[in-house]
Design a protein around this motif. Sequence first.
Motif, PDB file in Angstrom:
ATOM      1  N   LEU A   1       0.865  -1.170   0.000  1.00  0.00           N
ATOM      2  CA  LEU A   1       0.000   0.000   0.000  1.00  0.00           C
ATOM      3  C   LEU A   1       0.902   1.220   0.000  1.00  0.00           C
ATOM      4  O   LEU A   1       2.018   1.176   0.519  1.00  0.00           O
TER       5      LEU A   1
ATOM      6  N   CYS B   1       1.424   5.523   0.623  1.00  0.00           N
ATOM      7  CA  CYS B   1       1.010   6.803   1.163  1.00  0.00           C
ATOM      8  C   CYS B   1       2.047   7.814   0.684  1.00  0.00           C
ATOM      9  O   CYS B   1       3.251   7.583   0.813  1.00  0.00           O
TER      10      CYS B   1
ATOM     11  N   THR C   1      -4.167   8.697   9.436  1.00  0.00           N
ATOM     12  CA  THR C   1      -3.931   8.064   8.143  1.00  0.00           C
ATOM     13  C   THR C   1      -3.469   6.625   8.295  1.00  0.00           C
ATOM     14  O   THR C   1      -4.020   5.706   7.660  1.00  0.00           O
TER      15      THR C   1
ATOM     16  N   GLN D   1      -3.202   5.477  -0.619  1.00  0.00           N
ATOM     17  CA  GLN D   1      -4.155   5.516   0.482  1.00  0.00           C
ATOM     18  C   GLN D   1      -4.419   6.935   0.948  1.00  0.00           C
ATOM     19  O   GLN D   1      -5.510   7.248   1.407  1.00  0.00           O
ATOM     20  N   ASP D   2      -3.392   7.795   0.836  1.00  0.00           N
ATOM     21  CA  ASP D   2      -3.545   9.193   1.218  1.00  0.00           C
ATOM     22  C   ASP D   2      -2.428  10.012   0.598  1.00  0.00           C
ATOM     23  O   ASP D   2      -1.374   9.472   0.248  1.00  0.00           O
TER      24      ASP D   2
ATOM     25  N   ARG E   1      -6.071   4.208   9.664  1.00  0.00           N
ATOM     26  CA  ARG E   1      -7.000   3.827   8.592  1.00  0.00           C
ATOM     27  C   ARG E   1      -6.351   2.810   7.651  1.00  0.00           C
ATOM     28  O   ARG E   1      -6.996   1.844   7.226  1.00  0.00           O
ATOM     29  N   ILE E   2      -5.084   3.013   7.313  1.00  0.00           N
ATOM     30  CA  ILE E   2      -4.384   2.079   6.435  1.00  0.00           C
ATOM     31  C   ILE E   2      -4.323   0.689   7.065  1.00  0.00           C
ATOM     32  O   ILE E   2      -4.521  -0.309   6.399  1.00  0.00           O
TER      33      ILE E   2
END
Length: 120
Positions: free
Chosen positions: A78, A80, A115, A100-101, A118-119
Amino acid sequence: MYSLIIIDDEEETLEALTDCYPWESIGFQVIGSFRFANVALDFCQKTMPDVVLTDIRLPLKSGFDILDALSRKENKPLFCVMSAYDEFRYAKQAIKYGVQDYLVKPVSLDELTKTFTRIK
């Protein structure tokens, strides 16, 4: 515990994110921190992290080069993105990689915690 690498060419920012933020308290372990994208990519060839936190503007290769290379992997992490540049074209390009952000520096501890919670 999820594995995390951090990539930022600003030494102070990299050290603060790596050494001062309580990653373990939210379920992450920093397994590598890098100032150069090519070194980070070499590391990921051997040890693929669960999550990559990267700056966009880096020497030699950009954060987007990292996203592009790692997004092609079977077990891709993932992503960011963190940048001092609040530019729509960067955010738009980041969306293509499913980030993701997109965090804009300076990033508050609260924003980082939200953040990554949430991930997780």
